[in-house]
Design a protein around this motif. Structure first.
Motif, PDB file in Angstrom:
ATOM      1  N   LEU A 195      -8.253   3.313  -5.512  1.00 54.87           N
ATOM      2  CA  LEU A 195      -6.796   3.266  -5.583  1.00 54.87           C
ATOM      3  C   LEU A 195      -6.296   3.211  -7.023  1.00 54.87           C
ATOM      4  N   THR A 196      -5.141   3.782  -7.253  1.00 55.89           N
ATOM      5  CA  THR A 196      -4.454   3.651  -8.525  1.00 55.89           C
ATOM      6  C   THR A 196      -3.655   2.359  -8.487  1.00 55.89           C
ATOM      7  N   ILE A 197      -3.758   1.569  -9.535  1.00 53.30           N
ATOM      8  CA  ILE A 197      -3.080   0.279  -9.619  1.00 53.30           C
ATOM      9  C   ILE A 197      -1.699   0.479 -10.220  1.00 53.30           C
TER      10      ILE A 197
ATOM     11  N   ASP B 139       0.838  -1.202   0.000  1.00 48.05           N
ATOM     12  CA  ASP B 139       0.000   0.000   0.000  1.00 48.05           C
ATOM     13  C   ASP B 139       0.871   1.249   0.000  1.00 48.05           C
ATOM     14  N   GLN B 140       0.437   2.235  -0.738  1.00 50.09           N
ATOM     15  CA  GLN B 140       0.968   3.590  -0.674  1.00 50.09           C
ATOM     16  C   GLN B 140      -0.254   4.503  -0.655  1.00 50.09           C
ATOM     17  N   PRO B 141      -0.116   5.722  -0.194  1.00 43.35           N
ATOM     18  CA  PRO B 141      -1.279   6.611  -0.173  1.00 43.35           C
ATOM     19  C   PRO B 141      -1.909   6.740  -1.574  1.00 43.35           C
TER      20      PRO B 141
END
Length: 110
Positions: free
Chosen positions: A76-78, A38-40
């Motif tokens: 979320l961006t993949i 995970d990242q922001p």
């Protein structure tokens, strides 16, 4: 209406936030995983594995689709570092608007 034994053979995908893996299960058995970081605002897919005992059943695609759907539903961006997830995304352009293609090697888990 389901037939007897159907629930035991129907693939079920869940997100395990503790291990940072999406798991695909057949009955009580973990048939495969898709690892992530995970990242922001982003999810970095790092690897996908299907247990050889469950190979050839299309479970990798079921796992990839469910994991990507979950990421999109969470906004979320993949970021696909995993070659399997990359190949899946190239075959399924409906995810194109949510992908940030990486240019470098995947981050290390510490």
């Amino acid at each position: 209406m389901s037939t007897p034994g159907q629930a035991a053979t129907t693939p079920r995908v869940t997100r395990n936030d503790e291990t940072h893996e999406y798991e695909i299960r057949i009955g009580d058995d973990v048939a495969g995983i898709a690892g992530y970081h995970d990242q922001p605002g982003r999810i970095l897919f790092t690897h996908t594995e299907i247990d050889p005992a469950f190979g050839g059943q299309g479970l990798g695609s079921v796992l990839a689709h469910a994991a990507l759907d979950d990421a999109v539903s969470r906004g979320l961006t993949i970021v696909p570092y995993c070659p399997f997830i990359q190949a899946y995304l190239r075959k399924h352009p409906d995810f194109a608007g949510t992908v940030d293609w990486p240019e470098a090697t995947p981050p290390r888990a510490d």
